[in-house]
Scaffold this motif. Structure first.
Motif, PDB file in Angstrom:
ATOM      1  N   LEU A   1     -38.535 -22.182 -16.773  1.00 12.59           N
ATOM      2  CA  LEU A   1     -37.937 -21.529 -17.930  1.00 12.59           C
ATOM      3  C   LEU A   1     -37.534 -22.574 -18.941  1.00 12.59           C
ATOM      4  O   LEU A   1     -36.925 -23.576 -18.617  1.00 12.59           O
ATOM      5  N   GLY A   2     -37.897 -22.352 -20.199  1.00 13.58           N
ATOM      6  CA  GLY A   2     -37.520 -23.262 -21.250  1.00 13.58           C
ATOM      7  C   GLY A   2     -38.654 -24.123 -21.754  1.00 13.58           C
ATOM      8  O   GLY A   2     -38.592 -24.634 -22.858  1.00 13.58           O
TER       9      GLY A   2
ATOM     10  N   GLY B   1     -41.117 -11.723 -18.375  1.00 13.83           N
ATOM     11  CA  GLY B   1     -39.853 -12.417 -18.221  1.00 13.83           C
ATOM     12  C   GLY B   1     -38.671 -11.535 -18.567  1.00 13.83           C
ATOM     13  O   GLY B   1     -38.779 -10.588 -19.352  1.00 13.83           O
ATOM     14  N   ALA B   2     -37.533 -11.862 -17.971  1.00 12.70           N
ATOM     15  CA  ALA B   2     -36.287 -11.148 -18.263  1.00 12.70           C
ATOM     16  C   ALA B   2     -35.128 -12.105 -18.080  1.00 12.70           C
ATOM     17  O   ALA B   2     -35.199 -13.069 -17.306  1.00 12.70           O
ATOM     18  N   MET B   3     -34.057 -11.873 -18.817  1.00 10.67           N
ATOM     19  CA  MET B   3     -32.882 -12.725 -18.752  1.00 10.67           C
ATOM     20  C   MET B   3     -31.630 -11.890 -18.952  1.00 10.67           C
ATOM     21  O   MET B   3     -31.592 -10.995 -19.794  1.00 10.67           O
ATOM     22  N   ILE B   4     -30.619 -12.196 -18.166  1.00 12.49           N
ATOM     23  CA  ILE B   4     -29.292 -11.598 -18.329  1.00 12.49           C
ATOM     24  C   ILE B   4     -28.296 -12.735 -18.456  1.00 12.49           C
ATOM     25  O   ILE B   4     -28.298 -13.670 -17.642  1.00 12.49           O
TER      26      ILE B   4
ATOM     27  N   ALA C   1     -40.405 -19.441 -10.744  1.00 12.92           N
ATOM     28  CA  ALA C   1     -40.274 -18.062 -11.206  1.00 12.92           C
ATOM     29  C   ALA C   1     -38.895 -17.722 -11.736  1.00 12.92           C
ATOM     30  O   ALA C   1     -38.735 -16.678 -12.367  1.00 12.92           O
ATOM     31  N   TYR C   2     -37.892 -18.534 -11.487  1.00 16.04           N
ATOM     32  CA  TYR C   2     -36.565 -18.143 -11.956  1.00 16.04           C
ATOM     33  C   TYR C   2     -35.718 -19.371 -12.248  1.00 16.04           C
ATOM     34  O   TYR C   2     -36.007 -20.488 -11.834  1.00 16.04           O
TER      35      TYR C   2
ATOM     36  N   ALA D   1     -26.254 -17.527 -16.863  1.00 14.28           N
ATOM     37  CA  ALA D   1     -27.523 -16.904 -17.222  1.00 14.28           C
ATOM     38  C   ALA D   1     -28.469 -16.912 -16.033  1.00 14.28           C
ATOM     39  O   ALA D   1     -28.582 -17.912 -15.317  1.00 14.28           O
ATOM     40  N   LEU D   2     -29.163 -15.794 -15.837  1.00 10.66           N
ATOM     41  CA  LEU D   2     -30.204 -15.671 -14.819  1.00 10.66           C
ATOM     42  C   LEU D   2     -31.486 -15.262 -15.513  1.00 10.66           C
ATOM     43  O   LEU D   2     -31.533 -14.217 -16.171  1.00 10.66           O
ATOM     44  N   SER D   3     -32.532 -16.085 -15.374  1.00 15.15           N
ATOM     45  CA  SER D   3     -33.815 -15.818 -16.011  1.00 15.15           C
ATOM     46  C   SER D   3     -34.890 -15.721 -14.939  1.00 15.15           C
ATOM     47  O   SER D   3     -34.909 -16.492 -13.981  1.00 15.15           O
ATOM     48  N   VAL D   4     -35.803 -14.787 -15.139  1.00 15.49           N
ATOM     49  CA  VAL D   4     -36.918 -14.585 -14.216  1.00 15.49           C
ATOM     50  C   VAL D   4     -38.192 -14.495 -15.020  1.00 15.49           C
ATOM     51  O   VAL D   4     -38.232 -13.839 -16.069  1.00 15.49           O
TER      52      VAL D   4
END
Length: 797
Positions: A131-132, A275-278, A756-757, A792-795
């Protein structure tokens, strides 16, 4: 691809003799001749094609079997074999683009040039996806860390940043992720000499660069297209942010001289990714994002991307809350191997409690709690932007291409807000005014460009020429009335506006602005070591405004010519020495006592600097020294009260240093320092004498940020980092009646990332320092945010 082959006259003569022989001999001889001729012709044709071996591996050198390889615009596609090899057995002369993807790795695009016959080998290294990282690794761009070799903002041409006589800094997607950036002002604090100030409200940010404020309607661009930045633009679909410093009218027209912000958005990819992020944080902050992309058809010539973001938040300020929604679809189609069209749309709206900040008492901000709220809970600011457009690009060959873009914005802004107007002698009672602001804006921008290269011996020319047309319409209506005062020590709030309150119209204005422009630029390179850049632009402006209250029209017709010239010398490839001169302009309405129309406010800049690359080009560093003047500033006419003349001048000079990159594997860092001295250098107004310092401009600013990701097998993916941001003391208004104290902010980050995350914990303003972001006047000062924690949690799949 259609191939056309030439046959020499001598070879044609031979063929004529053989065909003559064919009709005069027996069948056996004819048969022999047929096969000989077939072999001759086939060899001639095959000599015009090439074979290419594509080898795909990871950063450790391990081959990647099963990687997808596709030649854009053709039927050539497949997967690498057990040795990471993909073979293209026969490909004709021309310019191609290879698309390579592998699950868990950053997709790559690589140019492939076939000049004739023979065998070629192309080795491609993919970097593991986390991620990033950039969403796609394009030729000339590094998938590593915080640096970028190529930036579009500096020249709008395919030229390395180290060959340009300008200062351009990049905030990468990796940096946005590492710092958990949620606002544009958090991104730009990493750029030397850039600070943010308040417009007096919390509805949008205004940035100051090289001593001068950037204008929301002029100085912001998205993918090179003018972007009216009202509201708070979301960062969810940003691939990177480019900041071009200094006057930039040659490429971008009427802009303030401090610099230009170009937001590059995420592209549609030919590999499927979901992708998804909270993100949750202090003061009730909640944010959710989704990011879907991939091919629509089997060949990947039609691709989509859909970004969406929703945010709901409280605030450290009492009574303040906000929410926002952002949706951004993208559709890209490869019309052929050389032509691509991208369709983009965007819908963004937000609403937040209106907050005027705090006021100055004496020569400093009032000593009150930073949570103090001096407006009313029912006061609000609402903003909505619906826009769409296209970008078309066609490459004739590796040297020449044409581009065309169009963007249409429909914007609506509505505010019910309180203004702080006066402070009583007791230093606690504030007089206020309440007002209702409503504005409908329509903005249309279209341009067409041709860019290309010409090489003659040791001289290479990189040319750009284009034309632009824009239309801006605004209907603005404002009404207001004096409102109840409030006490800073014991404020009392109302939950709704008094329905019997009668407001009087103060503004009822219709604005109509039309701009047409032609521009050209040429970079002439000698021996690939000396680069001369020269360009010019001609703008024609037609402004027609009508005041519906006074029934008075204001018509402005003007034109402006702006040049730019610069020189880069590279004694060795890793070092660039440069110098440049550039101009910019902003149209100014109004006239003198004698009826002479005001000239545009013009700016000119002299800049010199050095750029270098270290650690095998993994770390970039630059330093710039500049003097920037802003001329034709309106000042009071000493002989005619109520009128103005244009003799004012403001000048800024300073030095800026920026460093960014990944000097060793896993260590990413970015740092900056700026010294800025911005003053009034010529004026006729006794309130602001010569040498008066400009507001919101600190002498010194500095920033440092670094993260390290552990590379060993056992702890691989764990990382930590932190940063320091310093802003010196600033004067709060042009009259220099009060000052904002300097401040420093410390931040830290802990994270773990897998293919993946990613999970990340960031702490901002860890020492909980009390500070002020900026001021617009004695009655418009924005307090800075106290200590906050974000998780933050990103997948990504």
């Amino acid at each position: 691809m259609l191939q056309i082959y030439s046959i020499s006259q001598n070879r044609l003569d031979v063929l004529k003799i053989r065909f003559s022989f064919f009709f005069k001999t027996d069948f056996l001889a004819k048969t022999k001749f047929f096969f000989i001729t077939f072999f001759f012709v086939s060899q001639t044709l095959c000599a015009q094609t090439a074979a290419v071996n594509v080898i795909v591996s990871d950063e450790s050198g391990g081959v990647l079997a099963g990687a997808s390889v596709r030649l854009r615009g053709t039927s050539i596609a497949g997967q690498t074999g057990s040795g990471g090899l993909f073979q293209i057995n026969s490909i004709g002369k021309g310019d191609y683009v290879l698309l390579i993807s592998y699950l868990g790795f950053v997709p790559a695009e690589r140019e492939l040039k076939i000049n004739g016959a023979g065998n070629e080998e192309l080795k491609i290294t993919l970097r593991e996806q986390s991620l990033g990282l950039p969403q796609v690794d394009i030729t000339g761009s590094s998938a590593i860390s915080y640096q970028s070799e190529y930036v579009s903002a500096g020249s709008r041409m395919d030229v390395s940043a180290h060959q340009l006589p300008v200062s351009v800094q990049v905030v990468s997607r990796q940096l946005l992720e590492d710092q958990q950036v949620t606002r544009l002002n958090e991104a730009l604090r990493n750029v030397s000499g850039v600070t943010s100030r308040t417009d007096g409200f919390n509805l949008y940010d205004i940035f100051v660069a090289r001593g001068f404020s950037l204008t929301n309607s002029r100085n912001y661009f998205r993918n090179g297209i003018r972007f009216p930045k009202f509201g708070l633009p979301p960062v969810g679909n940003m691939e990177r942010v480019e900041f071009l410093k200094g006057p930039a009218s040659v490429l971008y027209g009427a802009v303030e001289p401090g610099g230009v912000v170009n937001i590059v958005t995420k592209p549609a990819l030919s590999v499927a990714r979901y992708g998804a992020m909270i993100r949750v944080g202090s003061y009730g902050f909640y944010q959710a994002q989704t990011d879907f992309t991939g091919p629509v058809n089997k060949s990947g010539s039609l691709r989509y991307r859909l970004n969406a973001q929703y945010e709901d938040a409280g605030s450290f300020r009492d009574q303040v809350k906000s929410n926002a929604l952002h949706i951004a679809p993208v559709l890209t189609y490869d019309i052929s191997s050389k032509a691509t069209i991208t369709l983009e749309g965007e819908f963004y709206k937000n609403r937040q409690t209106f907050d005027p900040g705090v006021v100055a008492v004496g020569d400093r901000p009032a000593d009150v709690s930073r949570s103090l709220f001096l407006s009313e809970p029912f006061a609000y600011g609402k903003y909505k932007d619906t826009n769409f457009g296209y970008t078309f690009q066609h490459r004739f060959n590796s040297n020449w291409q044409v581009r065309s873009s169009l963007r249409r914005h429909d914007l609506h802004e509505n505010r019910l807000y309180t203004e702080l107007k006066s402070l009583a002698k007791d230093n606690v009672t504030l007089g206020r005014r309440i007002a209702d602001w409503d504005s409908d804006m329509k903005f249309t921008f279209v341009n067409a460009e041709v860019a290309g290269k010409i090489k003659t011996g040791f001289i290479t020319q990189t040319l750009l020429a284009g034309a632009e047309r824009s239309w801006y319409d605004n209907k603005r209506f404002v009404k207001g009335v004096d409102y109840t005062s409030t006490n800073m020590l014991t404020p009392v709030y109302k939950q709704r506006l008094d329905e019997n309150l009668v407001m009087t119209a103060s503004t009822d204005l219709t604005e109509d602005l039309r701009i047409a422009a032609l521009y050209a630029q040429d970079q002439i390179s000698f021996f690939d070591r000396i680069h001369l850049l020269a360009g010019f632009r001609m703008d024609w402006l037609n402004s027609d405004n009508f005041n519906n209250i006074t029934s008075k029209p204001t018509v402005l017709k003007d034109r402006a010519f702006t040049p730019r010239v610069g020189l880069v010398v590279q004694p060795i490839e890793a070092i660039s020495l440069y110098g440049s001169y550039s101009q910019s302009f902003v149209p100014e309405s109004g006239s003198t006592f004698d009826g002479a129309l005001f000239k545009p406010i013009e700016s000119d800049q002299l800049e010199a600097g050095i750029k270098t690359q270290l650690f095998g080009n993994r770390l970039s560093a630059s330093a710039a020294l500049y003097r920037l003047s802003r001329n034709n500033m309106p000042t009071p006419d000493p002989d005619h009260t109520g009128f103005q003349i244009q003799i004012g001048q403001q000048q800024s000079k300073g030095i800026e240093i920026d460093i960014a990159g990944e000097p060793i594997r896993g260590l990413r860092t970015i740092a900056s320092y700026a010294y800025t001295d911005a003053r009034v250098s010529e004026i006729n107004d006794t309130r602001y004498p010569v040498d008066t310092r400009l507001a919101n401009v600190p002498y010194h600013t500095a920033s440092f940020w670094a993260t390290y990701t552990i590379q060993s097998a056992a702890l691989k993916g764990f990382g930590f980092g932190g940063g320091y941001f310093y802003v010196d003391k600033r004067l709060g208004d042009l009259a220099n009646t009060f000052a904002l104290p300097g401040y420093k902010r410390f931040e830290a980050s802990l994270f773990y990332q897998h293919k993946a995350y990613r999970i990340a914990l960031n702490g901002k303003n860890l020492l909980n320092e009390k500070y002020y972001e900026g001021a617009n006047s004695r009655f418009l000062i924005r307090p800075g945010t106290p200590r906050t924690i974000n998780l933050a949690l990103s997948v990504i799949l």
